[in-house]
Design an enzyme around this catalytic site. Structure first.
Site, short mmCIF file in Angstrom:
data_model
loop_
_atom_site.label_atom_id
_atom_site.label_comp_id
_atom_site.label_asym_id
_atom_site.label_seq_id
_atom_site.Cartn_x
_atom_site.Cartn_y
_atom_site.Cartn_z
N SER A 144 -5.20 -0.52 -0.39
CA SER A 144 -4.19 -1.57 -0.59
C SER A 144 -2.90 -1.21 0.13
CB SER A 144 -3.90 -1.69 -2.09
OG SER A 144 -2.68 -2.35 -2.35
N TYR A 157 -1.40 0.32 -10.60
CA TYR A 157 -2.20 -0.08 -9.44
C TYR A 157 -1.85 0.77 -8.22
CZ TYR A 157 -4.22 -3.46 -6.08
OH TYR A 157 -4.95 -4.09 -5.09
P1 NAP Z 1 -10.49 -9.42 -7.73
O1 NAP Z 1 -10.22 -10.49 -8.67
O2 NAP Z 1 -9.65 -8.19 -7.86
O3 NAP Z 1 -12.07 -9.06 -7.81
C1 NAP Z 1 -12.49 -7.88 -8.19
C2 NAP Z 1 -13.90 -8.02 -8.68
O4 NAP Z 1 -14.25 -6.83 -9.37
C3 NAP Z 1 -14.05 -9.18 -9.71
O5 NAP Z 1 -15.30 -9.80 -9.58
C4 NAP Z 1 -13.96 -8.43 -11.01
O6 NAP Z 1 -14.55 -9.07 -12.11
C5 NAP Z 1 -14.73 -7.17 -10.65
N1 NAP Z 1 -14.51 -6.09 -11.63
C6 NAP Z 1 -13.38 -5.81 -12.29
N2 NAP Z 1 -13.57 -4.78 -13.13
C7 NAP Z 1 -14.87 -4.40 -12.99
C8 NAP Z 1 -15.69 -3.40 -13.58
N3 NAP Z 1 -15.21 -2.56 -14.51
N4 NAP Z 1 -16.99 -3.32 -13.20
C9 NAP Z 1 -17.50 -4.17 -12.28
N5 NAP Z 1 -16.78 -5.14 -11.67
C10 NAP Z 1 -15.47 -5.24 -12.02
O7 NAP Z 1 -10.42 -9.94 -6.27
P2 NAP Z 1 -10.04 -9.42 -4.88
O8 NAP Z 1 -8.64 -9.85 -4.61
O9 NAP Z 1 -11.19 -9.88 -4.06
O10 NAP Z 1 -9.99 -7.80 -4.89
C11 NAP Z 1 -11.07 -7.04 -4.46
C12 NAP Z 1 -10.54 -5.65 -4.16
O11 NAP Z 1 -9.56 -5.74 -3.14
C13 NAP Z 1 -9.85 -4.98 -5.35
O12 NAP Z 1 -10.12 -3.59 -5.34
C14 NAP Z 1 -8.37 -5.21 -5.05
O13 NAP Z 1 -7.55 -4.23 -5.67
C15 NAP Z 1 -8.37 -5.08 -3.57
N6 NAP Z 1 -7.25 -5.69 -2.85
C16 NAP Z 1 -6.97 -7.01 -3.01
C17 NAP Z 1 -5.93 -7.56 -2.24
C18 NAP Z 1 -5.55 -9.01 -2.33
O14 NAP Z 1 -4.47 -9.35 -1.81
N7 NAP Z 1 -6.34 -9.85 -2.95
C19 NAP Z 1 -5.23 -6.77 -1.35
C20 NAP Z 1 -5.53 -5.41 -1.26
C21 NAP Z 1 -6.56 -4.89 -2.00
P3 NAP Z 1 -13.59 -10.00 -13.01
O15 NAP Z 1 -13.58 -11.31 -12.33
O16 NAP Z 1 -14.22 -10.03 -14.38
O17 NAP Z 1 -12.21 -9.33 -13.04
C1 GCO Z 2 0.79 -7.31 -5.87
C2 GCO Z 2 -0.48 -7.70 -5.17
C3 GCO Z 2 -0.91 -6.60 -4.22
C4 GCO Z 2 -2.18 -6.99 -3.52
C5 GCO Z 2 -2.67 -5.93 -2.61
C6 GCO Z 2 -1.71 -5.68 -1.49
O1 GCO Z 2 0.93 -7.64 -7.05
O2 GCO Z 2 1.63 -6.69 -5.20
O3 GCO Z 2 -1.50 -7.99 -6.09
O4 GCO Z 2 -1.08 -5.42 -4.94
O5 GCO Z 2 -3.20 -7.23 -4.44
O6 GCO Z 2 -3.03 -4.77 -3.27
O7 GCO Z 2 -2.37 -4.83 -0.56
#
Ligand code: NAP
Ligand code: GCO
Length: 263
Positions: A144, A157
């Site tokens: 992230s 986080y």
């Molecule tokens: P998300 O809503 O964070 O999806 C994560 C998925 O993991 C959901 O299906 C969630 O289920 C599942 N999950 C949560 N806890 C779990 C557990 N204990 N066992 C198995 N599955 C579990 O959506 P996302 O934004 O696509 O994020 C995916 C990854 O990218 C995460 O690691 C997040 O931190 C990272 N990320 C996201 C962003 C962004 O801007 N979106 C940026 C940087 C990094 P539930 O629906 O029940 O929660």
């Molecule tokens: C926040 C956001 C970010 C993104 C992502 C950025 O609250 O700042 O959720 O944490 O999810 O991780 O890279």
């Protein structure tokens, strides 16, 4: 260009019923991989399986809480018995809790650390022995911006994703000799359900203040989409990255390079 293909590879993407994990799995399937995914409950797994089928992908879905080591061991044992050991692991499952640190309960902090840091350790630990037998493998941890930067309300986080960066480097160091490459992808701000609260339109129809902030901090002047992550993920999962190890590939439109647009 065959080095970017994943034909004959078995890939597990955690938490991949939707969002970033789903998009990465779609890209892997297009590159020829067989897709295995898990999520936290049967409803999500069923939703994900249907969505994959609609995209023309026959994905294997499993209910598994990635924080439960017994569940994870059983999942990997089942996949290895039914299909064979895994060539690619994407530790994607994650949660976030946006609470000012002094107001955050310790149990909430621990929960985020458990899902975002302990679970990638647990799943990688379960998958690595099979990769070693395979003669190598690819592990991609979804990091992230918060692997590098802090901000208000995301202490747990950021601690987890900072730790995940170093876990990535340590797996790369400890298992590189077995032809296992472990790298991270650091998405910027991506349009998914997880960031929806940060993009909600205001009552007057204007953009959310945080939405405007991210636009000003991103040279690309836009939020990322899950499509933006597909190419980098395929690169790190493929033979094209066989000498890339311990690297965090930030897919952020330039946020980490940019001081931000003058207000
Ligand atoms: P998300 O809503 O964070 O999806 C994560 C998925 O993991 C959901 O299906 C969630 O289920 C599942 N999950 C949560 N806890 C779990 C557990 N204990 N066992 C198995 N599955 C579990 O959506 P996302 O934004 O696509 O994020 C995916 C990854 O990218 C995460 O690691 C997040 O931190 C990272 N990320 C996201 C962003 C962004 O801007 N979106 C940026 C940087 C990094 P539930 O629906 O029940 O929660
Ligand atoms: C926040 C956001 C970010 C993104 C992502 C950025 O609250 O700042 O959720 O944490 O999810 O991780 O890279």
């Amino acid at each position: 260009m065959d080095m970017f293909l994943l034909r004959g590879k078995r890939a597990l993407i955690t938490g991949a019923s939707y969002g970033i994990g789903f998009a990465i799995a779609e890209a892997f399937a297009e590159a020829g991989a067989e897709i295995f995914f898990n999520d936290i409950n049967q409803e999500l797994v069923d939703k994900g399986t249907a969505a994959y089928r609609k995209a023309g992908i026959e994905a294997h879905g499993y209910v598994c809480d990635v924080t439960n080591e017994d569940d994870v061991t059983a999942l990997i044992t089942k996949i290895e018995a039914e299909a064979g050991s895994l060539h690619i692991l994407v530790n994607n499952a994650g949660i976030i809790k946006r609470i000012p640190m002094t107001e955050m309960k310790a149990e909430d902090f621990r929960k985020v650390i458990d899902v975002d840091l302990n679970a990638p350790f647990i799943v990688a630990k379960a998958v690595i022995p099979g990769m070693i037998k395979n003669g190598g493998g690819k592990i991609i941890n979804i990091c992230s911006m918060m692997s590098e930067l802090g901000r208000e309300t995301v202490s747990a986080y950021a601690a987890a994703k900072g730790g995940l960066k170093m876990l990535t480097k340590n797996i790369a160091s400890e298992y590189g000799e077995f032809n296992i490459q472990c790298n991270g992808i650091g998405p910027g701000y991506i349009e998914t359900p997880q960031t929806a609260p940060l993009r909600e339109r205001q009552p007057d129809g204007s953009r959310h203040p945080f939405d405007q902030f991210i636009i000003s901090k991103t040279p690309a002047a836009r939020w990322g989409t899950t499509e933006d992550l597909k190419g980098p993920a395929v690169f790190l999962a493929s033979a094209a990255s066989d000498f890339v190890n311990g690297h965090i590939l930030y897919v952020d439109g330039g946020i980490l390079a940019y001081i931000g647009k003058q207000p």
